[in-house]
Scaffold this active site. Structure first.
Site, PDB file in Angstrom:
ATOM      1  N   HIS A 119       0.812  -1.210   0.000  1.00  0.00           N
ATOM      2  CA  HIS A 119       0.000   0.000   0.000  1.00  0.00           C
ATOM      3  C   HIS A 119       0.849   1.265   0.000  1.00  0.00           C
ATOM      4  O   HIS A 119       1.926   1.322   0.596  1.00  0.00           O
ATOM      5  CB  HIS A 119      -0.937   0.012   1.213  1.00  0.00           C
ATOM      6  CG  HIS A 119      -0.215   0.004   2.531  1.00  0.00           C
ATOM      7  ND1 HIS A 119       0.166   1.160   3.172  1.00  0.00           N
ATOM      8  CD2 HIS A 119       0.218  -1.018   3.318  1.00  0.00           C
ATOM      9  CE1 HIS A 119       0.778   0.857   4.302  1.00  0.00           C
ATOM     10  NE2 HIS A 119       0.832  -0.463   4.419  1.00  0.00           N
ATOM     11  N   ASP A 120       0.367   2.269  -0.714  1.00  0.00           N
ATOM     12  CA  ASP A 120       0.964   3.603  -0.740  1.00  0.00           C
ATOM     13  C   ASP A 120       2.340   3.650  -1.380  1.00  0.00           C
ATOM     14  O   ASP A 120       3.072   4.636  -1.220  1.00  0.00           O
ATOM     15  CB  ASP A 120       1.045   4.195   0.677  1.00  0.00           C
ATOM     16  CG  ASP A 120      -0.312   4.281   1.344  1.00  0.00           C
ATOM     17  OD1 ASP A 120      -1.130   5.106   0.903  1.00  0.00           O
ATOM     18  OD2 ASP A 120      -0.562   3.507   2.298  1.00  0.00           O
ATOM     19  N   GLY A 137       4.797  -1.252   2.562  1.00  0.00           N
ATOM     20  CA  GLY A 137       4.042  -0.024   2.403  1.00  0.00           C
ATOM     21  C   GLY A 137       4.911   1.218   2.363  1.00  0.00           C
ATOM     22  O   GLY A 137       5.980   1.264   2.956  1.00  0.00           O
TER      23      GLY A 137
END
Length: 255
Positions: A119-120, A137
């Site tokens: 994520h991100d 992440g």
């Protein structure tokens, strides 16, 4: 062009000349650009925007939400550029509100089998992630970087452009531009001369990059001393790129 067994949410937007194989699921709020090839048994969830000319192989999961325990179902998205090749079993998660709510994949990347993008993350252009390479992440990977098989990157780490990360390396800290790193934890070995040559850097620029590398890693200088010494090499774009990747570091660089 779309197999009758594929399950496509009515809200999904599918451009012209898109191929979707059997038993693939396209979820709500997914946009797929022109000329994409989606193989069988692929799962794409939204909100996800996929550009043109991408090829996604079987058993990949694209745009699912993150297992990060802080994520509570907030609206986030995944953005993928053009002409990427995403091989078998790749997983790419959407962002979280703890960052910019987006995971971003650039263009012309090759993600080999079972690579993972958390994520991100922000993956630049022309990046290669070899089989089972994984980034946690909030990781940033610069243009033309290569992550070898089973390389692991800790969350919030920045990998500079034109880096080469060796097989099974574990990267805890930021890697400046042009660096070749091996080991667990990853340690700098040299500059990526062959990669720079292939990308059109001149012999003079490669020499300057090598001088900057030696000042940072081979002269026993403190970081601030090394930065001052590198600055004296001039304002060639290669030097500026190298310095910028050091000065932007928030986790500290590998040394």
């Amino acid at each position: 062009m779309i197999h009758p067994s594929a399950v496509i949410d009515p809200s999904a937007k599918i451009a012209d000349k898109v191929t979707i194989g059997p038993w693939t699921m396209i979820g709500a709020d997914v946009e797929i650009g022109e000329g994409c090839e989606i193989s069988s048994h692929v799962v794409i969830k939204g909100p996800t925007i996929i550009g043109a000319g991408n090829k996604i192989y079987q058993f990949s999961t694209i745009g699912d939400d993150t297992p990060d325990v802080k994520y509570k179902g907030e609206p986030t998205r995944l953005i993928i550029g053009d002409n990427n090749v995403i091989r078998e079993g790749v997983t790419i998660h959407r962002g979280t509100i703890q960052d910019n709510s987006e995971t971003i994949i650039g263009s012309n990347n090759l993600l080999m089998a079972y690579a993972h993008v958390g994520h991100d993350c922000v993956i630049g252009d022309n990046v290669i992630m070899v089989n089972n390479a994984s980034v946690s992440g909030h990781v940033y990977v610069g243009d033309w970087a290569i992550l070898s098989g089973y390389a692991l990157v800790h969350q919030y780490v920045h990998i500079g452009p034109h880096c080469f990360i060796g097989p099974a390396a574990f990267v805890y800290h930021d890697v400046p531009a042009f660096i070749t790193a091996f080991g667990s934890p990853a340690e700098p070995r040299t500059i990526n001369r062959e990669g720079l040559k292939r990308r059109g850097y001149s012999a003079e620029q490669i020499s300057l990059a090598n001088q900057a590398y030696k000042l940072l890693y081979r002269r026993g200088l403190k970081l601030d001393e090394a930065i001052k010494a590198i600055t004296k090499l001039g304002d060639d774009p290669a030097i500026m790129q190298f310095l910028n990747s050091i000065e932007k570091s928030t986790r500290g660089i590998i040394r």
